[in-house]
Design a protein around this motif. Structure first.
Motif, short mmCIF file in Angstrom:
data_model
loop_
_atom_site.label_atom_id
_atom_site.label_comp_id
_atom_site.label_asym_id
_atom_site.label_seq_id
_atom_site.Cartn_x
_atom_site.Cartn_y
_atom_site.Cartn_z
N HIS A 175 0.85 -1.20 0.00
CA HIS A 175 0.00 0.00 0.00
C HIS A 175 0.89 1.25 0.00
O HIS A 175 0.63 2.22 -0.71
CB HIS A 175 -0.89 0.04 1.25
CG HIS A 175 -2.14 -0.77 1.11
ND1 HIS A 175 -3.12 -0.47 0.19
CD2 HIS A 175 -2.58 -1.86 1.77
CE1 HIS A 175 -4.11 -1.34 0.30
NE2 HIS A 175 -3.80 -2.20 1.25
N GLY A 235 -7.70 -2.49 -5.61
CA GLY A 235 -8.65 -2.09 -4.59
C GLY A 235 -9.92 -2.93 -4.50
O GLY A 235 -10.84 -2.57 -3.78
N GLU A 236 -9.97 -4.08 -5.18
CA GLU A 236 -11.19 -4.89 -5.13
C GLU A 236 -11.23 -5.82 -3.92
O GLU A 236 -12.29 -6.30 -3.54
CB GLU A 236 -11.33 -5.71 -6.41
CG GLU A 236 -11.62 -4.84 -7.61
CD GLU A 236 -12.27 -5.61 -8.74
OE1 GLU A 236 -13.17 -6.43 -8.45
OE2 GLU A 236 -11.87 -5.41 -9.88
N ASN A 244 -10.08 -6.62 0.19
CA ASN A 244 -9.58 -6.01 1.42
C ASN A 244 -8.28 -6.71 1.84
O ASN A 244 -7.90 -7.74 1.27
CB ASN A 244 -10.64 -6.01 2.52
CG ASN A 244 -11.01 -7.41 2.97
OD1 ASN A 244 -10.15 -8.27 3.11
ND2 ASN A 244 -12.30 -7.65 3.20
N ASP A 245 -7.62 -6.16 2.84
CA ASP A 245 -6.29 -6.67 3.17
C ASP A 245 -6.30 -8.11 3.67
O ASP A 245 -5.37 -8.88 3.42
CB ASP A 245 -5.64 -5.75 4.23
CG ASP A 245 -5.16 -4.44 3.61
OD1 ASP A 245 -5.47 -4.20 2.42
OD2 ASP A 245 -4.48 -3.67 4.30
#
Lengths: 64, 399
Positions: free
Chosen positions: B205, B220-221, B223-224
């Motif tokens: 990131h 960005g599709e 989550n972490d």
């Protein structure tokens, strides 16, 4: 022979593009099947049938 | 329609010979392609040993791969399933449409064409390892010197994982795949690898990178936590499998000198040889497994909803109805359609990468060292019958 491809079903395994690269390719975006030659010549029919059989997701079919 | 065939099978992972599946499973296939099987927790499910039925199950949308529906074919397998199941992003254990969402984000990265573009780099990595072996001199352990580093380096570069961190993910992977690990050990290994990948995602990131994980982070599709789960799956599946194929495949060729000579001397043989080694050796040691979501008629057998089906891929890949003289290694046969990469929507995402690695690495090794041979008697090579991915623990070779 006419090839039908359902990109909604395709999982992008690449068996078709591996088996008959002259007839099948994969999308750069999501790897799903791109049919380069929907009406392939008789000389490629056997290979196309093999590719359809190898397809893991059932995305490919042949209309005679 | 019958509900059961007589006699209840149990699954076994004990192999009598290094390259053959367990005799009990082979005998079962010789009797019939489908069997009732008792699972380690008492569940009465099924065992599939025939090729056609195995393929039918894997292609059938009525079978699920979700871990919460499975029962363990052997005691040790239960632990592994329970521990992995809660991780977001571990899409191997999801059904469509959830699975489709993850797979679609990744398939563009593993196409036949993309893997072709990687070939020069794979060839360079391979030559570097061969140079190192030559400098060091024999005997060496082929697993550590060649089979493990090549796919590890390739998957690290592709994903954007620093290769310097390999000791950590090699160690964690080994614990996750061992059938002797305790639940605590497996949980600790998964947590450690997830922590590592969470930190890596965080880093990406802050500093965008031009690699697969970097691309997913930027996209960005996901989550972490999903990114860490995807990373876990791709990192472990990306190196353990090919590493074992390279080492076990070399061992098999060394004991079949005619087949070895063909792979070494004839470039036209290599493509088919890779498929045949995948079929003959089937490093998938247990399963794959599926659970029926509804009552399913499978060739006249009623698989009831919630019943688990275990496919013995190694014996299905030796089904003479599909492969003829299936018990011999024959690199000139057409082994396409084997089940080593699976079948259906979960068929291996990285299969074209694995093929590229094997097509490059086997002949390169055999040409660099034409006198390659085992440095210990074949019976002393330690086999991985205690791991979910079969292979050799070590392969001492010299030249």
């Amino acid at each position: 022979m006419k090839i039908k491809a359902d990109t909604g079903v395709c999982v992008g395994a690449g068996m078709c593009a591996l088996t008959v690269p002259e007839v099948f390719d994969q999308s750069e975006d999501d790897g799903t099947v791109v049919v380069l030659e929907p009406d392939p010549p008789a000389s490629r029919e056997a290979a196309v049938r093999r590719a359809v059989k190898l397809c893991p997701s059932g995305a490919l079919s042949i209309e005679e | 329609m019958t509900e059961a065939t007589p006699g209840l099978m149990t699954y076994t992972t004990a192999r009598e010979r290094p390259f053959d599946p367990p005799d009990a499973l082979t005998r079962a296939r010789e009797e019939t392609p489908i069997h009732r099987m008792i699972y380690a927790d008492g569940h009465e499910g099924w065992l599939i040993t025939g090729y056609a039925l195995a393929r039918a199950v894997l292609a059938h949308p009525g079978f699920s791969t979700r871990p919460e529906f499975l029962h363990p074919p052997i005691q040790q397998r239960l632990i592994n399933l329970q521990e992995i199941r809660m991780q977001p992003g571990f899409f191997l254990r999801m059904d469509p449409p959830e699975h489709t969402r993850f797979r679609r984000l990744l398939t563009g990265q593993f196409t036949v064409r993309r893997m072709k573009q990687l070939e020069p780099r794979i060839a360079q990595i391979t030559q570097d390892r061969l140079d190192a072996m030559e400098r060091e001199g024999g005997p060496v352990d082929l697993v550590q010197a060649f089979a493990l580093p090549i796919p590890s380096l390739v998957i690290c570069e592709l994903l954007g994982v620093p290769y310097e961190d390999r000791d950590r993910f090699h160690r964690d992977s080994a614990v996750m795949l061992s059938l002797h690990s305790t639940p605590e050990q497996i949980r600790t290994a998964i947590d450690d690898l997830l922590d590592y990948l969470r930190a890596l995602v965080k880093h990406k990131h802050a500093e965008p990178s031009d690699d697969l994980l970097g691309g997913l982070v930027a996209g960005g599709e996901l989550n972490d936590e999903e990114l860490a789960g995807v990373g876990l799956l791709l990192l472990v599946a990306g190196h353990e499998t090919t590493a074992n194929m390279l080492a076990l495949g070399t061992f098999a060729l060394l004991t079949n000198p005619k087949q070895l000579a063909a792979v070494r001397d004839d470039p036209d043989v290599v493509e088919g040889a890779v498929e045949e080694l995948l079929r003959y050796l089937t490093i998938i040691h247990i399963g794959p497994m599926r659970t029926a979501l509804e009552d399913i008629d499978l060739d006249g057998h009623l698989i009831k909803a919630k019943e688990v089906v275990t496919i013995a891929a190694a014996v299905a890949n030796r089904d003479p109805e599909r492969f003829g003289e299936s018990e011999t290694l024959d690199v000139s046969r057409s082994a396409h359609g084997h089940l080593t990469f699976g079948h259906g929507v979960h068929q291996c995402l990285g299969q074209q990468l694995a093929r590229a690695e094997m097509r490059i690495a086997y002949p390169a090794l055999l040409r660099r060292f034409p006198e390659l041979r085992l440095a210990v008697p074949a019976e002393e090579v330690p086999m991985r019958s205690d791991m979910s991915i079969y292979g050799v623990h070590r392969l001492p070779v010299t030249w």
